[in-house]
Scaffold this motif. Structure first.
Motif, PDB file in Angstrom:
ATOM      1  N   LEU A 153       0.830  -1.206   0.000  1.00  0.00           N
ATOM      2  CA  LEU A 153       0.000   0.000   0.000  1.00  0.00           C
ATOM      3  C   LEU A 153       0.864   1.257   0.000  1.00  0.00           C
ATOM      4  CD1 LEU A 153      -2.848   1.214   0.126  1.00  0.00           C
ATOM      5  CD2 LEU A 153      -2.645   1.177   2.623  1.00  0.00           C
ATOM      6  N   MET A 154       1.908   1.268   0.816  1.00  0.00           N
ATOM      7  CA  MET A 154       2.781   2.443   0.851  1.00  0.00           C
ATOM      8  C   MET A 154       3.485   2.647  -0.487  1.00  0.00           C
ATOM      9  SD  MET A 154       2.338   3.852   3.738  1.00  0.00           S
ATOM     10  CE  MET A 154       0.663   3.217   3.600  1.00  0.00           C
ATOM     11  N   SER A 155       3.763   1.558  -1.181  1.00  0.00           N
ATOM     12  CA  SER A 155       4.463   1.673  -2.456  1.00  0.00           C
ATOM     13  C   SER A 155       3.671   2.490  -3.465  1.00  0.00           C
ATOM     14  CB  SER A 155       4.743   0.277  -3.027  1.00  0.00           C
ATOM     15  OG  SER A 155       5.379   0.359  -4.277  1.00  0.00           O
ATOM     16  N   VAL A 156       2.320   2.358  -3.450  1.00  0.00           N
ATOM     17  CA  VAL A 156       1.510   3.094  -4.418  1.00  0.00           C
ATOM     18  C   VAL A 156       0.916   4.377  -3.825  1.00  0.00           C
ATOM     19  CG1 VAL A 156       0.934   1.010  -5.701  1.00  0.00           C
ATOM     20  CG2 VAL A 156      -0.606   1.796  -3.880  1.00  0.00           C
ATOM     21  N   SER A 157       1.116   4.602  -2.506  1.00  0.00           N
ATOM     22  CA  SER A 157       0.466   5.728  -1.825  1.00  0.00           C
ATOM     23  C   SER A 157       1.424   6.798  -1.341  1.00  0.00           C
ATOM     24  CB  SER A 157      -0.336   5.214  -0.619  1.00  0.00           C
ATOM     25  OG  SER A 157      -1.241   4.213  -0.975  1.00  0.00           O
ATOM     26  N   ASP A 158       2.685   6.462  -1.172  1.00  0.00           N
ATOM     27  CA  ASP A 158       3.658   7.422  -0.642  1.00  0.00           C
ATOM     28  C   ASP A 158       4.328   8.156  -1.801  1.00  0.00           C
ATOM     29  OD1 ASP A 158       5.598   8.855   0.725  1.00  0.00           O
ATOM     30  OD2 ASP A 158       6.065   7.201   2.085  1.00  0.00           O
ATOM     31  N   SER A 159       4.322   9.462  -1.731  1.00  0.00           N
ATOM     32  CA  SER A 159       4.806  10.274  -2.848  1.00  0.00           C
ATOM     33  C   SER A 159       6.289  10.099  -3.133  1.00  0.00           C
ATOM     34  CB  SER A 159       4.511  11.752  -2.570  1.00  0.00           C
ATOM     35  OG  SER A 159       5.035  12.142  -1.315  1.00  0.00           O
ATOM     36  N   VAL A 160       7.062   9.552  -2.190  1.00  0.00           N
ATOM     37  CA  VAL A 160       8.489   9.349  -2.446  1.00  0.00           C
ATOM     38  C   VAL A 160       8.759   8.005  -3.114  1.00  0.00           C
ATOM     39  CG1 VAL A 160       9.110  10.816  -0.492  1.00  0.00           C
ATOM     40  CG2 VAL A 160       8.936   8.349  -0.151  1.00  0.00           C
ATOM     41  N   SER A 161       7.732   7.204  -3.305  1.00  0.00           N
ATOM     42  CA  SER A 161       7.905   5.888  -3.923  1.00  0.00           C
ATOM     43  C   SER A 161       7.891   6.012  -5.438  1.00  0.00           C
ATOM     44  CB  SER A 161       6.789   4.944  -3.470  1.00  0.00           C
ATOM     45  OG  SER A 161       6.760   3.780  -4.274  1.00  0.00           O
ATOM     46  N   PRO A 162       8.757   5.278  -6.135  1.00  0.00           N
ATOM     47  CA  PRO A 162       8.730   5.298  -7.609  1.00  0.00           C
ATOM     48  C   PRO A 162       7.449   4.674  -8.169  1.00  0.00           C
ATOM     49  CG  PRO A 162      10.249   3.618  -6.808  1.00  0.00           C
ATOM     50  CD  PRO A 162       9.852   4.430  -5.615  1.00  0.00           C
ATOM     51  N   ASN A 163       6.698   3.943  -7.324  1.00  0.00           N
ATOM     52  CA  ASN A 163       5.458   3.310  -7.772  1.00  0.00           C
ATOM     53  C   ASN A 163       4.227   4.125  -7.403  1.00  0.00           C
ATOM     54  OD1 ASN A 163       6.714   0.963  -8.866  1.00  0.00           O
ATOM     55  ND2 ASN A 163       6.987   0.183  -6.787  1.00  0.00           N
ATOM     56  N   TYR A 164       4.431   5.367  -6.950  1.00  0.00           N
ATOM     57  CA  TYR A 164       3.272   6.164  -6.527  1.00  0.00           C
ATOM     58  C   TYR A 164       2.239   6.253  -7.658  1.00  0.00           C
ATOM     59  CZ  TYR A 164       0.224   9.905  -5.099  1.00  0.00           C
ATOM     60  OH  TYR A 164      -0.901  10.620  -4.785  1.00  0.00           O
ATOM     61  N   GLY A 165       0.989   5.989  -7.294  1.00  0.00           N
ATOM     62  CA  GLY A 165      -0.110   6.096  -8.258  1.00  0.00           C
ATOM     63  C   GLY A 165      -0.253   4.930  -9.216  1.00  0.00           C
ATOM     64  N   LYS A 166       0.628   3.931  -9.123  1.00  0.00           N
ATOM     65  CA  LYS A 166       0.527   2.761 -10.003  1.00  0.00           C
ATOM     66  C   LYS A 166      -0.367   1.718  -9.327  1.00  0.00           C
ATOM     67  CE  LYS A 166       5.112   3.608 -11.993  1.00  0.00           C
ATOM     68  NZ  LYS A 166       6.495   3.078 -12.188  1.00  0.00           N
TER      69      LYS A 166
END
Length: 648
Positions: free
Chosen positions: A67-80
């Motif tokens: 969940l953090m991978s797609v929800s945290d703005s510092v993650s390269p997977n944000y929004g995926k």
């Protein structure tokens, strides 16, 4: 104290020492029996029982990370965000688990032809005599009788499984759990009174916002611009309702007096679940539903609203008593949830949730609706209860579902409750507090202390304060102006620990604004040393918005209303407007909001005045930064828009 006396006495003995003569270890043990249940006799060995082996799901230990991978703005997977099929396949029991459990059962003498692996992959089921099941699980089954209702149940005090199999099993039924008896639903309390001012005379004035919050006041408080006439057909705001119904006549009166740019007859798109219906005649209108739509439409129009109205009248009204909440809604927006297994619960709970077909007079006679509606990008929920109202396993299974919806890009916002650090009076004790009436009662489902939703508290403009002066937390004593006391719900969960995304904010609050109350650390030390709150619990609310003196038309008359029920559709509408801007720019929805919000507290209006009294205390106090009264603060539309538009 129901939650702690009947639930947390159930312990998973995952590190138990093996018995000297077997490789079996204790998997679950019940150390006490709920007072309503009486053990009456051993189960007859020839009695037929349906043994259900709940298989351990894959990757649950990585769910928060996903969940953090797609929800945290510092993650390269944000929004995926993930598809529904990706979510289902990721958490399904592994082939290794299925093979290991089947092998154990076959080697123990259960013919493979007797085993059924359920369609949802979560269970292995077979029919057995009680004697065979007791031998398999190294246990003894007893008959239990509910002393108040006379209902019967089969349960063990503990059971064992092979040590090599334990990691593959979530739980077994019949097991140690006894049904949770229903209790009377707390009546929904409305906080409304008739104002002395007329609606139309102040529709656009900002000089009286301390007396009456109108759409013009909301727009000015949060700097919300007029909406674009060109909107996406795929960005309808979702609003949940249960047992409360809007009136079109009330909506029309509101539009005519406050928002003449919204055409008469404008109404939400129906997404009716399990026999629900709406609207109703004006004399039967619900103040809650009317309030939600009259707050949301002025912010989002010409965007649409989708109404998730749940359950037939028998269940929604409480004529058929149930304690469960939200499960039929979650079934309808995610078909996999109908049979999803987690935390010892699989599918809906027949002791807590509505059962369909409902053959009572006027009941919905169709099958339970599973996966018939697509969840909207944002869902606003102004309903809830207290953590102590429902079993921990029931709440944890739901919390996982909100995580799954977040993975798919849905933003879910819940109201924090209207009783400060307490629950509704008479809920657990006379004052709505836990233990001996002094321990703070966290809200559910924030009413969710679940860390995977955004929890919304309430603010107000104090008398003689202008918009420029800023808001404070709601503190309305009895009679000023409502018939019951009202303050914004907030505090710390007794079920969930502090999530990483808010750890720094909570630590700063404790360091610089330490509450003047003794505390305990975790459920194992509930109430220890006179503690009144859990120092290690997830803090809530996350954010806030205005929730007092709200202008509303209800049952054909102009009133003022309030509650975190008002705050939630306001904040939800702001988020829906921002998603609209993102869609126009070729971007997508926002999913779980909290990681971005906690990284960008500057984009909210910090609330530093007020508290949330309850349980014989002044409750917690607001403070600079996050606090367990107003969270990070109220929305600043331009700043939030800048933050979210700057993300992929």
């Amino acid at each position: 104290m129901r939650l702690f006396s009947t639930l947390f006495s159930l312990t998973l003995a995952v590190s138990a020492v093996a018995l000297p003569t077997t490789d079996h270890v204790v998997h679950e043990r019940r150390t006490s029996t709920p007072s309503r249940w009486e053990k009456t006799a051993r189960v007859n060995g020839t009695e037929q029982v349906l043994v259900r082996i709940g298989l351990a799901q894959s990757n649950l230990d990585h769910a928060y990370e996903y969940l953090m991978s797609v929800s945290d703005s510092v993650s390269p997977n944000y929004g995926k965000f993930w598809t529904s099929d990706e979510v289902i396949s990721t958490f399904a029991p592994s082939d290794e688990t299925v093979a290991a459990v089947e092998s154990w059962l076959v080697n123990a003498g259960v013919a493979k032809s007797r085993l059924v692996h359920t369609k949802n992959q979560g269970w292995i089921v077979f029919e057995s005599t009680a004697t065979e099941a007791e031998s398999l699980l190294r246990t003894k089954y007893y008959q239990y009788t509910d002393k108040l209702t006379g209902s019967k149940a089969i349960a063990a005090e503990e059971y064992r499984v092979p040590q090599t199999i334990q990691k593959h099993i979530d739980f077994v039924k019949p097991g140690v759990l006894l049904p949770i008896p229903s209790k009377d639903r707390s009546a929904k309390r409305t906080r409304k009174f008739k104002p002395t001012r007329q609606a139309s005379a102040n529709a656009s004035s900002l000089s009286t916002c301390d007396e009456m919050i109108t759409p013009a006041c909301v727009a000015a408080l949060y700097k919300i611009p007029h909406s674009s006439p060109n909107v996406s057909a795929n960005n309808s705001l979702g609003i949940f309702e249960e047992g409360d119904y809007y009136s079109q006549e009330d909506l029309n009166l509101f539009f005519a007096n406050f928002t003449p740019y919204i055409p008469q007859g404008t109404h939400p798109k129906p997404a009716f679940i399990d026999g629900a219906e709406a609207p109703v005649p004006v004399a039967d209108a619900g103040a809650e539903s009317d309030l939600d739509f009259q707050l949301a439409y002025p912010i989002i129009y010409p965007q649409t609203i989708t109404l998730f109205q749940t359950d037939d009248y028998n269940y929604a009204s409480g004529e058929i008593e149930t304690d469960g909440f939200f499960n039929t809604f979650l079934d309808a927006v995610d078909g996999s949830y109908c049979t999803y297994c987690a935390y010892g619960e699989c599918g809906d709970d027949p002791n807590l949730d509505p059962v369909y077909p409902d053959n009572s007079t006027g009941g919905y006679t169709g099958q339970l609706m599973c996966g018939v509606y697509k969840p909207t990008n944002v869902i606003s929920v102004s309903y809830g209860g207290q953590e102590s109202d429902l079993p921990a396993y029931y709440q944890q299974r739901q919390c996982n579902e909100f995580l799954k919806l977040g993975l798919q890009g849905t933003s879910i916002l819940f109201a924090s409750g209207d009783d400060g650090v307490a629950g509704p009076a008479g809920d657990d004790t006379a004052n709505g507090c836990l233990g001996n009436g002094t321990i703070f009662s966290p809200a559910f489902p924030n009413r969710f202390s679940c860390p995977y939703v955004t929890n919304v508290g309430a603010t107000k403009l104090y008398p003689n304060h202008t918009i420029a002066d800023g808001e404070s937390s709601v503190v309305d004593p009895v009679g000023h102006p409502y018939s019951v006391a009202y303050s914004s719900g907030g505090g710390f969960s007794n079920i969930y620990t502090i999530p990483d995304y808010q750890a720094a904010a909570v630590a700063e609050y404790f360091k610089n604004h330490n509450p003047p109350y003794p505390y305990y650390e975790g459920n194992a030390s509930f109430g220890k040393n006179g503690g009144v709150y859990n120092r290690l619990g997830r803090g809530y609310p996350d954010v806030a918005a205005n929730g007092d003196n709200i202008a509303e038309f209800w049952e054909g008359e102009f009133i003022l209303d309030g509650g975190t029920s008002a705050s939630t559709p306001i904040f939800s509408s702001v988020i829906n407007r921002i998603i609209e801007k993102r869609i126009a720019a070729g971007k997508g929805p926002l999913g779980f909001l909290n990681p971005v919000l906690y990284r960008n507290a500057h984009a909210l209006n910090d609330i530093t005045n007020g508290s949330n009294p309850g349980c014989g205390t002044e409750g917690f106090y607001t403070a600079p930064g996050w606090d367990p009264v107003s969270g990070l603060g109220t929305p600043n539309f331009p700043k939030l828009l800048d933050v979210f538009m700057g993300l992929p």
